[in-house]
Design a protein around this motif. Structure first.
Motif, PDB file in Angstrom:
ATOM      1  N   GLY A 143      -7.122   4.283  -5.105  1.00 29.93           N
ATOM      2  CA  GLY A 143      -8.047   3.090  -5.365  1.00 29.93           C
ATOM      3  C   GLY A 143      -7.200   1.674  -5.109  1.00 29.93           C
ATOM      4  O   GLY A 143      -5.983   1.798  -4.591  1.00 29.93           O
ATOM      5  N   VAL A 144      -7.848   0.553  -5.593  1.00 23.79           N
ATOM      6  CA  VAL A 144      -7.226  -0.590  -5.371  1.00 23.79           C
ATOM      7  C   VAL A 144      -6.665  -1.224  -6.776  1.00 23.79           C
ATOM      8  O   VAL A 144      -7.113  -1.168  -7.773  1.00 23.79           O
ATOM      9  CB  VAL A 144      -8.185  -1.791  -4.939  1.00 23.79           C
ATOM     10  CG1 VAL A 144      -7.292  -3.319  -4.730  1.00 23.79           C
ATOM     11  CG2 VAL A 144      -8.551  -1.448  -3.412  1.00 23.79           C
ATOM     12  N   TYR A 145      -5.068  -1.311  -6.689  1.00 21.43           N
ATOM     13  CA  TYR A 145      -4.561  -1.474  -8.025  1.00 21.43           C
ATOM     14  C   TYR A 145      -4.284  -3.245  -7.834  1.00 21.43           C
ATOM     15  O   TYR A 145      -3.688  -3.643  -6.582  1.00 21.43           O
ATOM     16  CB  TYR A 145      -3.168  -0.987  -8.178  1.00 21.43           C
ATOM     17  CG  TYR A 145      -3.493   0.464  -8.581  1.00 21.43           C
ATOM     18  CD1 TYR A 145      -3.602   0.926 -10.150  1.00 21.43           C
ATOM     19  CD2 TYR A 145      -4.068   1.477  -7.777  1.00 21.43           C
ATOM     20  CE1 TYR A 145      -3.761   2.179 -10.436  1.00 21.43           C
ATOM     21  CE2 TYR A 145      -4.238   2.705  -8.082  1.00 21.43           C
ATOM     22  CZ  TYR A 145      -4.143   3.141  -9.578  1.00 21.43           C
ATOM     23  OH  TYR A 145      -4.411   4.423  -9.829  1.00 21.43           O
TER      24      TYR A 145
ATOM     25  N   ASP B 157      -3.407   5.849  -1.997  1.00 21.50           N
ATOM     26  CA  ASP B 157      -4.415   6.924  -1.654  1.00 21.50           C
ATOM     27  C   ASP B 157      -3.492   8.138  -2.284  1.00 21.50           C
ATOM     28  O   ASP B 157      -2.572   8.242  -1.950  1.00 21.50           O
ATOM     29  CB  ASP B 157      -4.389   6.951  -0.175  1.00 21.50           C
ATOM     30  CG  ASP B 157      -4.908   5.788   0.337  1.00 21.50           C
ATOM     31  OD1 ASP B 157      -6.232   5.394  -0.001  1.00 21.50           O
ATOM     32  OD2 ASP B 157      -4.851   5.254   1.586  1.00 21.50           O
TER      33      ASP B 157
ATOM     34  N   THR C 144       0.782   5.832  -0.279  1.00 23.39           N
ATOM     35  CA  THR C 144       0.131   7.176  -0.250  1.00 23.39           C
ATOM     36  C   THR C 144       1.276   7.968  -0.936  1.00 23.39           C
ATOM     37  O   THR C 144       2.240   8.203  -0.615  1.00 23.39           O
ATOM     38  CB  THR C 144      -0.052   7.584   1.235  1.00 23.39           C
ATOM     39  OG1 THR C 144      -0.994   6.601   1.978  1.00 23.39           O
ATOM     40  CG2 THR C 144      -0.813   8.926   1.305  1.00 23.39           C
TER      41      THR C 144
ATOM     42  N   ASP D   7      -2.437  -7.450  -4.964  1.00 21.81           N
ATOM     43  CA  ASP D   7      -2.957  -5.986  -5.106  1.00 21.81           C
ATOM     44  C   ASP D   7      -2.463  -5.033  -3.915  1.00 21.81           C
ATOM     45  O   ASP D   7      -1.911  -5.739  -3.026  1.00 21.81           O
ATOM     46  CB  ASP D   7      -4.575  -6.133  -5.110  1.00 21.81           C
ATOM     47  CG  ASP D   7      -5.284  -6.940  -4.059  1.00 21.81           C
ATOM     48  OD1 ASP D   7      -4.263  -7.127  -2.861  1.00 21.81           O
ATOM     49  OD2 ASP D   7      -6.375  -7.361  -4.160  1.00 21.81           O
ATOM     50  N   CYS D   8      -2.978  -3.944  -4.060  1.00 19.70           N
ATOM     51  CA  CYS D   8      -2.527  -3.056  -2.760  1.00 19.70           C
ATOM     52  C   CYS D   8      -3.497  -1.557  -3.097  1.00 19.70           C
ATOM     53  O   CYS D   8      -4.233  -1.483  -4.308  1.00 19.70           O
ATOM     54  CB  CYS D   8      -1.062  -2.540  -3.032  1.00 19.70           C
ATOM     55  SG  CYS D   8      -0.657  -1.215  -4.628  1.00 19.70           S
ATOM     56  N   ARG D   9      -3.366  -0.854  -2.292  1.00 17.77           N
ATOM     57  CA  ARG D   9      -4.315   0.273  -2.130  1.00 17.77           C
ATOM     58  C   ARG D   9      -3.313   1.689  -2.445  1.00 17.77           C
ATOM     59  O   ARG D   9      -2.399   1.703  -1.576  1.00 17.77           O
ATOM     60  CB  ARG D   9      -4.987   0.759  -0.821  1.00 17.77           C
ATOM     61  CG  ARG D   9      -5.741   1.724  -0.698  1.00 17.77           C
ATOM     62  CD  ARG D   9      -6.818   1.798   0.439  1.00 17.77           C
ATOM     63  NE  ARG D   9      -8.062   0.882   0.210  1.00 17.77           N
ATOM     64  CZ  ARG D   9      -8.898   1.088  -0.531  1.00 17.77           C
ATOM     65  NH1 ARG D   9      -9.098   2.457  -1.126  1.00 17.77           N
ATOM     66  NH2 ARG D   9      -9.920   0.117  -0.808  1.00 17.77           N
TER      67      ARG D   9
ATOM     68  N   LYS E  37      -7.164  -1.722 -12.237  1.00 15.37           N
ATOM     69  CA  LYS E  37      -7.539  -0.634 -11.221  1.00 15.37           C
ATOM     70  C   LYS E  37      -8.785  -0.778 -10.738  1.00 15.37           C
ATOM     71  O   LYS E  37      -9.772  -0.684 -11.888  1.00 15.37           O
ATOM     72  CB  LYS E  37      -7.277   0.799 -11.610  1.00 15.37           C
ATOM     73  CG  LYS E  37      -7.760   2.058 -10.881  1.00 15.37           C
ATOM     74  CD  LYS E  37      -7.617   3.074 -11.318  1.00 15.37           C
ATOM     75  CE  LYS E  37      -8.331   4.258 -10.242  1.00 15.37           C
ATOM     76  NZ  LYS E  37      -8.571   5.765 -11.092  1.00 15.37           N
ATOM     77  N   ASN E  38      -9.116  -1.188  -9.410  1.00 12.88           N
ATOM     78  CA  ASN E  38     -10.654  -1.237  -8.976  1.00 12.88           C
ATOM     79  C   ASN E  38     -11.183  -2.306  -9.851  1.00 12.88           C
ATOM     80  O   ASN E  38     -12.240  -2.154 -10.449  1.00 12.88           O
ATOM     81  CB  ASN E  38     -11.362   0.075  -9.056  1.00 12.88           C
ATOM     82  CG  ASN E  38     -10.940   1.079  -8.371  1.00 12.88           C
ATOM     83  OD1 ASN E  38     -10.084   0.611  -7.139  1.00 12.88           O
ATOM     84  ND2 ASN E  38     -10.878   2.185  -8.305  1.00 12.88           N
TER      85      ASN E  38
ATOM     86  N   ASP F  15       0.911  -1.225  -0.145  1.00  7.22           N
ATOM     87  CA  ASP F  15       0.030   0.016   0.028  1.00  7.22           C
ATOM     88  C   ASP F  15       0.836   1.324  -0.061  1.00  7.22           C
ATOM     89  O   ASP F  15       1.923   1.489   0.567  1.00  7.22           O
ATOM     90  CB  ASP F  15      -0.984  -0.036   1.273  1.00  7.22           C
ATOM     91  CG  ASP F  15      -1.986  -1.174   1.288  1.00  7.22           C
ATOM     92  OD1 ASP F  15      -2.074  -1.707   0.230  1.00  7.22           O
ATOM     93  OD2 ASP F  15      -2.533  -1.496   2.402  1.00  7.22           O
TER      94      ASP F  15
END
Length: 514
Positions: A489-491, A509, A431, A505-507, A456-457, A429
């Protein structure tokens, strides 16, 4: 006024003439006076004595009541005395007296010397130290004078005949037990300073000091010298009265035919002209005063080059290689063997070449020999002094023969390299800040090489210039260029090949600008 002549003036006229004629010796013309009521002119016979001139014939006065001026020796005119009944002239102010020249101020003598103290006292002398005075005057100091006075006496006696500039002075030739008062005076061209005096008298006696050996740092470890070198060691010590010094080796006195000892009041000197290996050992130094003593040990090691190794032999010859073995030398030169130097010589050139230096074992293998050559080998031993004077030479020679070899490739068993995709490093994840590009990384393996798909998503990222996807040696990266709030979002990274698929996957922000 009648035409009669003016009667002769009274005796005040000569006084007035004298008073006016006084400046005549300066040979300056007297200034003429302003017209004012004056006394009647005195007869010239009476003015003559004041001017010291011969008398002149009397002249009748003018019809006016103004008296005529009287000439003087310098040609100046003397104002005659006023006639009787006329008002007296105003008195002239006296000439100002010359101002006295100011006297030059006398230069002050230097100030008193500072920090007078006793540095050392012995049984017949003592040493003083002090600092220069704060003020020395324009001319500077000529020096110092040291004066002493025995306790109970009032007679001060200078101990130095001439002033000296040093701030340290030793007063000698004193008697043990005396109490001496001391003072020091700074002397310059303008005079002598106030004396600097010790508050208490100095008692002339020897100060006792326990014996102490000050062993130099390099002598606290083993002192190593080569055979034939000179050994010259000075070891300082302290103690009062002068301590007694003694040297021993193994509890026995030293051999004075080989070792020379010279002692002074502050040190002892240990000297050997030509050191031999027998001079090695531990020497004990003792310094004692009236039962108190201090000891130190001097460890001397006299070394020389070692002997050659022993029993060098050729153990084996195979291919391009030779194996050698030997044993340590019989004489190590009174020092540890640091290693061995191995050399080879081919029969064609006859020159020796070093193949191993500081070999710490007593065996070695020599490789990369040339086929068809015949080699000889020798070995030197080495210690702290260097290499041995001679070398051990192997009795045999090694002949490197040509051999027929057949290449047989190694059989490598076939291995099934097929493998489904597997991520060895997942996504993490992240940011990021709006407007700043960011990267997502992960690692995957598999055979055949898997196809990488980014989502993506859960929506596949196709040919979008905002995203740049790369893969190199199994490392997958996705660059998101200048992300905005909607890029968060979530990739997901998905790897697919014929044997299966895997995904991570990861998030992400995206924050606004700071």
């Amino acid at each position: 006024m009648t035409g009669k002549s003016t009667p002769p003036a009274k005796k005040q006229a000569p006084a007035a003439a004298k008073k006016k004629a006084a400046p005549a010796p300066k040979e300056e013309a007297a200034p003429k006076e302003e017209a004012a009521p004056k006394e009647e002119a005195a007869p010239k016979e009476e003015a003559a004595p004041a001017a010291e001139e011969p008398p002149a014939p009397q002249q009748p006065s003018a019809s006016t009541d103004e008296p005529a001026p009287v000439p003087t020796e310098a040609g100046a005119e003397v104002t005659p005395a006023p006639a009787e009944g006329s008002p007296a002239p105003a008195a002239e102010p006296p000439a100002p007296a010359p101002e006295p020249k100011p006297e030059k101020p006398k230069e002050e003598p230097p100030s008193c010397p500072l920090s007078l103290a006793v540095e050392e006292v012995s049984e017949n002398s003592f040493t003083l130290t002090w600092k220069a005075p704060e003020q020395t005057g324009r001319a500077g100091l000529d020096g110092y004078v040291v004066e002493i006075c025995k306790d109970g006496s009032s007679e001060w006696k200078a101990v130095n005949q001439e002033p000296f500039l040093s701030t340290r002075y030793t007063i000698s030739d004193l008697s043990s037990g005396d109490k001496i008062h001391v003072r020091v005076v700074a002397v310059s061209a303008s005079g002598a300073s106030a004396p600097a005096t010790l508050e208490q008298p100095v008692l002339i006696r020897e100060i006792l000091q326990l014996p102490k050996i000050r062993m130099p740092r390099h002598l606290r470890e083993t002192y190593i010298r080569r055979v034939g070198d000179a050994v010259n060691i000075m070891i300082p010590f302290q103690g009062k009265p002068q301590p007694e010094v003694s040297w021993t080796k193994g509890g026995q006195p030293l051999d004075t035919s080989r070792i020379n000892i010279r002692n002074t009041a502050r040190d002892t000197i240990f000297y050997i002209r030509q050191a031999q290996r027998g001079d090695s050992g531990k020497y004990d130094l003792t310094v004692h005063i009236n039962g108190a003593e201090d000891k130190a040990t001097l460890d001397i090691q006299v070394v020389e080059p070692p002997g050659p190794p022993q029993n060098l032999k050729l153990v084996d010859v195979w291919g391009f290689n030779v194996a050698l073995e030997w044993t340590p030398p019989a004489d190590n030169g009174n020092s540890e063997i640091k290693g061995y130097r191995v050399q080879k010589s081919d029969k064609k050139s006859g020159k020796w070449f070093t193949v191993l230096e500081r070999c710490t074992r007593t065996s070695c293998t020599i490789s990369d020999l040339i086929i068809g050559n015949t080699y000889s080998f020798r070995v030197f031993s080495e210690n702290i002094c260097g290499l041995s004077d001679s070398a051990a030479v192997a009795s045999g020679v090694a002949h490197i023969e040509k051999t027929k070899t057949t290449y047989q490739p190694e059989k490598i068993p076939q291995r099934d390299m097929m493998e489904p995709p597997k991520f060895t490093q997942p996504l993490t994840d992240r940011t990021t800040t709006r407007g700043y590009s960011t990267h997502l990384f992960c690692s995957v393996r598999g055979f055949p090489q898997p196809k990488i798909i980014w989502l993506k998503n859960q929506m596949e990222i196709r040919e979008d210039p905002k995203y740049i996807a790369l893969i190199d040696q199994g490392v997958c990266s996705l660059e998101i260029r200048k992300p905005g709030p909607f890029d968060g979002g979530v990739y997901t990274c998905k790897a697919v090949n014929a044997l299966g698929e895997a995904s991570v996957d990861c998030r992400l922000d995206v924050k606004g600008e700071i």
